[in-house]
Motif scaffolding. Structure first.
Motif, PDB file in Angstrom:
ATOM      1  N   ALA A  57      87.490  -2.086  15.045  1.00 47.73           N
ATOM      2  CA  ALA A  57      88.475  -2.224  16.114  1.00 47.73           C
ATOM      3  C   ALA A  57      87.868  -1.841  17.460  1.00 47.73           C
ATOM      4  CB  ALA A  57      89.694  -1.352  15.826  1.00 47.73           C
ATOM      5  N   ASP A  58      86.800  -1.050  17.430  1.00 47.43           N
ATOM      6  CA  ASP A  58      86.167  -0.590  18.656  1.00 47.43           C
ATOM      7  C   ASP A  58      84.667  -0.851  18.587  1.00 47.43           C
ATOM      8  OD1 ASP A  58      85.250   0.622  20.933  1.00 47.43           O
ATOM      9  OD2 ASP A  58      86.191   2.558  20.543  1.00 47.43           O
ATOM     10  N   TYR A 107      83.147 -19.283  25.434  1.00 45.99           N
ATOM     11  CA  TYR A 107      82.741 -17.881  25.526  1.00 45.99           C
ATOM     12  C   TYR A 107      82.576 -17.402  26.961  1.00 45.99           C
ATOM     13  CZ  TYR A 107      77.944 -19.722  26.086  1.00 45.99           C
ATOM     14  OH  TYR A 107      76.827 -20.390  26.518  1.00 45.99           O
ATOM     15  N   ILE A 108      82.617 -16.084  27.061  1.00 51.57           N
ATOM     16  CA  ILE A 108      82.379 -15.402  28.326  1.00 51.57           C
ATOM     17  C   ILE A 108      81.419 -14.255  28.042  1.00 51.57           C
ATOM     18  CG2 ILE A 108      84.410 -13.914  28.019  1.00 51.57           C
ATOM     19  CD1 ILE A 108      84.684 -13.900  31.092  1.00 51.57           C
ATOM     20  N   ARG A 109      80.527 -14.020  28.963  1.00 50.56           N
ATOM     21  CA  ARG A 109      79.599 -12.888  28.846  1.00 50.56           C
ATOM     22  C   ARG A 109      80.063 -11.781  29.786  1.00 50.56           C
ATOM     23  NH1 ARG A 109      74.956 -14.324  26.006  1.00 50.56           N
ATOM     24  NH2 ARG A 109      74.663 -16.569  25.809  1.00 50.56           N
ATOM     25  N   LYS A 110      80.072 -10.565  29.257  1.00 51.52           N
ATOM     26  CA  LYS A 110      80.456  -9.399  30.055  1.00 51.52           C
ATOM     27  C   LYS A 110      79.255  -8.450  30.118  1.00 51.52           C
ATOM     28  CE  LYS A 110      84.324  -9.017  31.320  1.00 51.52           C
ATOM     29  NZ  LYS A 110      84.841  -9.428  32.614  1.00 51.52           N
ATOM     30  N   SER A 111      79.121  -7.788  31.219  1.00 49.45           N
ATOM     31  CA  SER A 111      77.979  -6.905  31.467  1.00 49.45           C
ATOM     32  C   SER A 111      77.996  -5.680  30.554  1.00 49.45           C
ATOM     33  CB  SER A 111      78.035  -6.449  32.930  1.00 49.45           C
ATOM     34  OG  SER A 111      77.211  -5.343  33.152  1.00 49.45           O
ATOM     35  N   THR A 112      76.811  -5.124  30.310  1.00 47.13           N
ATOM     36  CA  THR A 112      76.741  -3.884  29.528  1.00 47.13           C
ATOM     37  C   THR A 112      77.422  -2.734  30.277  1.00 47.13           C
ATOM     38  OG1 THR A 112      74.536  -3.427  30.417  1.00 47.13           O
ATOM     39  CG2 THR A 112      74.651  -4.481  28.244  1.00 47.13           C
ATOM     40  N   SER A 113      77.661  -2.908  31.567  1.00 50.82           N
ATOM     41  CA  SER A 113      78.412  -1.878  32.307  1.00 50.82           C
ATOM     42  C   SER A 113      79.866  -1.824  31.840  1.00 50.82           C
ATOM     43  CB  SER A 113      78.352  -2.130  33.816  1.00 50.82           C
ATOM     44  OG  SER A 113      78.995  -3.342  34.134  1.00 50.82           O
ATOM     45  N   PHE A 115      80.659  -1.510  28.749  1.00 51.82           N
ATOM     46  CA  PHE A 115      80.597  -0.895  27.421  1.00 51.82           C
ATOM     47  C   PHE A 115      81.848  -0.085  27.106  1.00 51.82           C
ATOM     48  CE2 PHE A 115      79.059   2.597  24.556  1.00 51.82           C
ATOM     49  CZ  PHE A 115      78.755   1.811  23.459  1.00 51.82           C
ATOM     50  N   TYR A 116      82.349   0.673  28.063  1.00 53.99           N
ATOM     51  CA  TYR A 116      83.503   1.534  27.801  1.00 53.99           C
ATOM     52  C   TYR A 116      84.828   0.791  27.863  1.00 53.99           C
ATOM     53  CZ  TYR A 116      80.015   5.154  27.848  1.00 53.99           C
ATOM     54  OH  TYR A 116      78.915   5.907  27.540  1.00 53.99           O
ATOM     55  N   ARG A 117      84.785  -0.510  28.137  1.00 57.52           N
ATOM     56  CA  ARG A 117      85.987  -1.351  28.105  1.00 57.52           C
ATOM     57  C   ARG A 117      85.973  -2.307  26.921  1.00 57.52           C
ATOM     58  NH1 ARG A 117      86.762  -4.976  32.245  1.00 57.52           N
ATOM     59  NH2 ARG A 117      88.870  -5.121  31.489  1.00 57.52           N
ATOM     60  N   LEU A 118      84.950  -2.217  26.058  1.00 52.26           N
ATOM     61  CA  LEU A 118      84.830  -3.156  24.938  1.00 52.26           C
ATOM     62  C   LEU A 118      86.056  -3.174  24.045  1.00 52.26           C
ATOM     63  CD1 LEU A 118      81.132  -2.794  23.725  1.00 52.26           C
ATOM     64  CD2 LEU A 118      82.192  -4.769  24.803  1.00 52.26           C
ATOM     65  N   GLU A 120      89.181  -2.389  24.647  1.00 52.76           N
ATOM     66  CA  GLU A 120      90.322  -3.010  25.331  1.00 52.76           C
ATOM     67  C   GLU A 120      90.184  -4.540  25.360  1.00 52.76           C
ATOM     68  OE1 GLU A 120      91.475  -3.522  30.014  1.00 52.76           O
ATOM     69  OE2 GLU A 120      90.458  -1.676  29.412  1.00 52.76           O
ATOM     70  N   MET A 121      89.004  -5.039  25.725  1.00 59.04           N
ATOM     71  CA  MET A 121      88.803  -6.490  25.814  1.00 59.04           C
ATOM     72  C   MET A 121      88.853  -7.139  24.430  1.00 59.04           C
ATOM     73  SD  MET A 121      85.942  -6.902  28.857  1.00 59.04           S
ATOM     74  CE  MET A 121      84.753  -5.752  28.181  1.00 59.04           C
ATOM     75  N   TRP A 122      88.207  -6.505  23.444  1.00 63.20           N
ATOM     76  CA  TRP A 122      88.173  -7.038  22.077  1.00 63.20           C
ATOM     77  C   TRP A 122      89.579  -7.067  21.488  1.00 63.20           C
ATOM     78  CZ3 TRP A 122      86.541 -10.112  18.727  1.00 63.20           C
ATOM     79  CH2 TRP A 122      86.541  -9.873  17.345  1.00 63.20           C
ATOM     80  N   GLU A 123      90.319  -5.998  21.659  1.00 65.99           N
ATOM     81  CA  GLU A 123      91.673  -5.938  21.093  1.00 65.99           C
ATOM     82  C   GLU A 123      92.588  -6.985  21.739  1.00 65.99           C
ATOM     83  OE1 GLU A 123      94.714  -2.410  21.186  1.00 65.99           O
ATOM     84  OE2 GLU A 123      93.278  -2.105  19.548  1.00 65.99           O
ATOM     85  N   SER A 124      92.466  -7.196  23.037  1.00 70.30           N
ATOM     86  CA  SER A 124      93.283  -8.225  23.716  1.00 70.30           C
ATOM     87  C   SER A 124      93.007  -9.604  23.136  1.00 70.30           C
ATOM     88  CB  SER A 124      92.985  -8.245  25.220  1.00 70.30           C
ATOM     89  OG  SER A 124      93.458  -7.091  25.831  1.00 70.30           O
TER      90      SER A 124
END
Length: 196
Positions: A57-58, A107-113, A115-118, A120-124
Motif C-alpha cells: 500500500a506504501d 503513464y506519468i513519471r514523477k521525480s524522486t523528490s 518519494f514521500y508522496r508515493l 498518496e499518489m499510489w493510493e489515489s
C-alpha cells in the motif's frame, strides 16, 4: 444471522495485488517469472484488509530510498521490488498477457523528490481503478507504480490501444488520468503493447 463482513460492499470486479522484482540480464527474458500475486480482493472490506496489512500500500516500504540508496530485498528470492501492481483477476501485469498485448498503458513519471508522496499518489490511482471512477472503466485492466531509480512511473493499463482507438474512449481515460495527477494531458505518455 449477521452477514459476513468480508462479503459486504462488493466491487464490480475481483482484483489482485502483484509485486515485480528487479531483473538481471539472465532473467529479463522471463519477465513473468519475476513477479507474483500477493493478495486478492473483491469487496471494499477485503481491499482495506489487504491495504492496511500489506506493505504494498506504501511504495516507500518497498522501493529504494533515493536519499540513502537503501534497498529492500525480498527474502527467498534475493531481489528488490521494482514495481507494484493491482490488476483485474485473470490478467497478469505483463504485455504478453492475451488481454494486454492488444492494449496500451498511459503513464506519468514523477521525480524522486516525490518519494514521500508515493503512498498518496499510489493510493489515489488504485482507488480510482478499483472504484471504477474513471470514464470507460471497463477498458481499464490495472495499474502499476514502478521504481525507475531516476523517477517513479505511474501506469494505467488499458485493453484499448490509444493509437488505434477510434471511439475516443482511450483519450477520455487519458484526460481523467491527467486530472487525477493534476497535470496537463500533454505531460502523459503512452506505450502500445503491440509487437511490431
Amino acid at each position: 444471522m449477521e452477514e459476513d463482513e468480508s462479503k459486504k460492499y462488493p466491487l464490480a470486479r475481483t482484483w489482485k495485488i502483484w509485486e515485480m522484482w528487479s531483473q538481471n540480464k539472465e532473467s529479463s527474458s522471463k519477465f513473468t517469472q519475476n513477479m507474483q500475486e500477493i493478495g486478492e480482493f473483491n469487496t471494499i472490506f477485503t481491499f482495506w484488509q489487504h491495504w492496511n496489512y500489506f506493505p504494498h500500500a506504501d511504495p516507500m516500504n518497498l522501493f529504494e530510498n533515493p536519499e540513502t540508496k537503501e534497498k529492500v530485498i525480498v527474502e527467498g528470492i534475493n531481489q528488490s521490488i521494482e514495481a507494484i501492481g493491482v490488476f483485474e483477476n485473470g490478467i497478469k501485469p505483463a504485455w504478453e498477457d492475451d488481454i494486454n498485448e492488444k492494449g496500451c498503458d498511459i503513464y506519468i513519471r514523477k521525480s524522486t523528490s516525490d518519494f514521500y508522496r508515493l503512498k498518496e499518489m499510489w493510493e489515489s490511482l488504485v482507488l480510482s481503478v478499483i472504484g471504477e471512477n474513471m470514464p470507460h472503466s471497463e477498458e481499464i485492466v490495472g495499474c502499476r507504480v514502478v521504481d525507475k531509480k531516476q523517477n517513479y512511473k505511474f501506469e494505467l493499463w488499458l485493453k484499448l490501444d490509444m493509437h488505434q482507438d477510434t471511439s475516443g474512449k482511450a483519450n477520455e481515460i487519458k484526460i481523467a488520468f491527467a486530472h487525477l495527477f493534476g497535470v496537463p494531458q500533454n505531460i502523459l505518455s503512452v506505450s502500445s503493447h503491440k509487437r511490431t
